[in-house]
Design an enzyme around this catalytic site. Structure first.
Site, mmCIF file in Angstrom:
data_model
loop_
_atom_site.group_PDB
_atom_site.id
_atom_site.type_symbol
_atom_site.label_atom_id
_atom_site.label_comp_id
_atom_site.label_asym_id
_atom_site.label_seq_id
_atom_site.Cartn_x
_atom_site.Cartn_y
_atom_site.Cartn_z
ATOM 1 N N ARG A 96 89.092 17.224 87.912
ATOM 2 C CA ARG A 96 90.423 16.668 87.692
ATOM 3 C C ARG A 96 90.336 15.776 86.457
ATOM 4 O O ARG A 96 89.307 15.148 86.201
ATOM 5 C CB ARG A 96 90.902 15.853 88.903
ATOM 6 C CG ARG A 96 91.309 16.688 90.103
ATOM 7 C CD ARG A 96 92.609 17.434 89.818
ATOM 8 N NE ARG A 96 93.126 18.131 90.999
ATOM 9 C CZ ARG A 96 92.875 19.394 91.292
ATOM 10 N NH1 ARG A 96 92.051 20.095 90.508
ATOM 11 N NH2 ARG A 96 93.408 19.956 92.356
ATOM 12 N N GLU B 55 99.090 16.487 82.425
ATOM 13 C CA GLU B 55 99.234 17.929 82.228
ATOM 14 C C GLU B 55 100.710 18.322 82.323
ATOM 15 O O GLU B 55 101.393 17.882 83.240
ATOM 16 C CB GLU B 55 98.408 18.697 83.268
ATOM 17 C CG GLU B 55 96.912 18.451 83.129
ATOM 18 C CD GLU B 55 96.077 19.244 84.136
ATOM 19 O OE1 GLU B 55 96.660 20.026 84.922
ATOM 20 O OE2 GLU B 55 94.851 19.081 84.148
ATOM 21 N N HIS C 174 94.309 24.387 82.029
ATOM 22 C CA HIS C 174 94.046 24.399 83.472
ATOM 23 C C HIS C 174 94.060 25.838 84.012
ATOM 24 O O HIS C 174 94.829 26.183 84.920
ATOM 25 C CB HIS C 174 95.074 23.535 84.215
ATOM 26 C CG HIS C 174 94.554 23.033 85.533
ATOM 27 N ND1 HIS C 174 94.941 21.831 86.081
ATOM 28 C CD2 HIS C 174 93.670 23.570 86.424
ATOM 29 C CE1 HIS C 174 94.334 21.649 87.249
ATOM 30 N NE2 HIS C 174 93.556 22.704 87.459
#
Length: 350
Positions: A261, A290, A309
C-alpha cells in the site's frame, strides 16, 4: 490452485428446494461482476447496483440510502466507515474483491457482528508477477530506455551511462513474507538464484528450507539487500514503516519495490531520497494518493517505474477474485462458512 465455487450444500441446498427455500436478501453491488456472475447472484437474491459516474458525495449518499435494508455488500476500493455501518442495521456480510481490507472498519464490524470476506490465494501469483516485473524493469531501466526508443532518441550504440544492473545472483530482501511475498521470493530464488532474506514476518521454516531464506531484523535487511520488496498489509504498525531513516540505511546501489500500500512508505522521504541519488531506483505500483497526481515528482524521475496499481489486473485474475467474492457472499447469506473470511469468529449468523 483450482478455483472453488459456491455449490449449495447443507443450508444452501434449501435455496433450490421449493418446499423450504432460503429467504431472498437485498444485496448491494459496488464492484462490477461479469454478466453470468450477476445472473447467479440474481437467482438467489435481490440486487441493487450503484450507477457509475456519480460524484463522491452523491455516491456516498446513494450508498447510505440503499444500505438501509441491505443484508449483503460486494465492494472494492470504496472506504466503508462506521457511520455507513450505522445506516445499515441489517447488514450481515461485506465481501471485498481484494486481499487487503484497510478500507473496512474491522473493529466496528466485529462489534456489530458483520462478516468481512476477502479474496486471498486467487491473486497471489498474478500480483507476484507484478512485483517481479518491477524488480526487472527497475534493474534493467526498461521503461526509461523503451521511452528513448519510442521518442526516436536511440541514435547510437548504448554507452555505460545507459547500462542497468543484474538481477540474478543478487540479494532480495522481502519486507513481509505472506503468500505474495513468498511467491516473489520463490521467483527470485528458483528463477534467478537470488539470496533471500525477510523481515516483518513470523518465522517461515519451510520457506527457509525450500529457498535458503534467512530471517533478519528490518535494519539489517535494508542495509544488505540489493532489492527491497515491500508486501506487508497496511496497518497502524506498518503505516510509514519505511521513512527517511530507513531509506538512509539502504545502499546507493539498491532498489525499492512497493506492491503493498502506498502509505507503507513515506512518499515525500522517498522522493527526496531518489532526487539526491540515495538509492538507485524504485518500482511502485501503489501510492499515497491514487490516481497518482500528474504533478508528483515520481512521474518525472527517470529511475522510477510507476504503474497504475495493476497488481492483480488481468482478465483471468479479476474474474477469479469477483467469483470468490460472489461465492463468499452466497455462502454467508445461506448461513454457511465462506471460503475466505477475515473475522468469522465475530460473525453473528442471523
Amino acid at each position: 490452485m483450482h478455483a472453488q465455487h459456491y455449490s449449495p450444500q447443507g443450508a444452501s441446498q434449501m435455496a433450490s428446494d421449493a418446499a423450504n427455500p432460503l429467504p431472498r436478501r437485498k444485496v448491494v453491488v459496488l464492484k462490477a461482476l461479469d454478466d453470468d456472475q450477476m445472473s447467479t447472484l440474481r437467482e438467489h437474491h435481490d440486487v441493487v447496483v450503484l450507477p457509475e459516474g456519480l460524484s463522491t458525495q452523491a455516491r456516498e449518499d446513494a450508498l447510505r440510502d440503499v444500505l438501509r435494508d441491505a443484508h449483503g455488500l460486494i465492494s472494492s476500493g470504496h472506504v466503508i466507515t462506521p457511520s455507513l455501518l450505522d445506516a445499515a442495521p441489517v447488514l450481515r456480510v461485506i465481501c471485498s474483491v481484494s486481499v487487503g481490507y484497510d478500507n473496512y472498519p474491522l473493529t466496528a464490524m466485529n462489534a456489530r457482528g458483520i462478516l468481512l470476506c476477502n479474496t486471498p490465494d486467487v491473486l497471489t501469483e498474478t500480483t507476484a508477477d507484478t512485483g517481479f516485473l518491477l524488480i526487472m524493469a527497475t534493474a534493467r531501466r526498461a521503461v526509461e530506455l523503451a521511452c528513448k526508443v519510442r521518442d526516436g532518441q536511440w541514435t547510437e550504440s548504448l554507452t555505460p551511462s545507459h547500462f542497468g544492473t543484474d538481477v540474478h545472483g543478487k540479494t532480495l530482501g522481502m519486507i513481509g513474507m505472506g503468500r505474495i511475498g513468498a511467491a516473489i521470493a520463490r521467483r527470485g530464488a528458483l528463477g534467478f538464484n537470488m539470496r533471500i532474506q525477510y523481515s516483518n514476518a513470523s518465522p517461515k521454516p519451510e520457506l527457509e528450507s525450500e529457498l535458503g531464506a534467512t530471517r533478519v531484523e528490518l535494519d539489517s535487511l535494508l542495509e544488505t539487500s540489493d532489492f527491497v520488496c515491500v508486501t506487508v498489509p497496511l496497518s497502524e504498525q506498518t503505516e510509514r514503516l519505511i521513512g527517511r531513516r530507513e531509506l538512509e540505511l539502504m545502499p546507493a546501489s539498491a532498489f525499492l519495490i512497493n506492491i503493498a500500500r502506498g502509505r507503507v512508505i513515506d512518499e515525500g522521504a522517498l522522493i527526496e531520497c531518489l532526487e539526491r541519488g540515495g538509492i538507485r531506483g524504485a518500482g511502485l505500483d501503489v501510492f499515497e494518493q491514487e490516481p497518482l497526481p500528474a504533478s508528483s515528482p515520481l512521474t518525472r524521475l527517470p529511475q522510477v517505474v510507476a504503474l497504475p496499481h495493476i497488481g492483480s489486473a488481468t482478465h483471468e485474475t479479476r474474474r477469479a477474485m469477483a467469483q470468490r467474492a460472489l461465492d463468499n457472499l452466497l455462502l454467508a447469506l445461506a448461513g454457511e462458512s465462506p471460503l475466505s473470511a477475515v473475522n468469522e469468529t465475530h460473525w453473528t449468523r442471523r
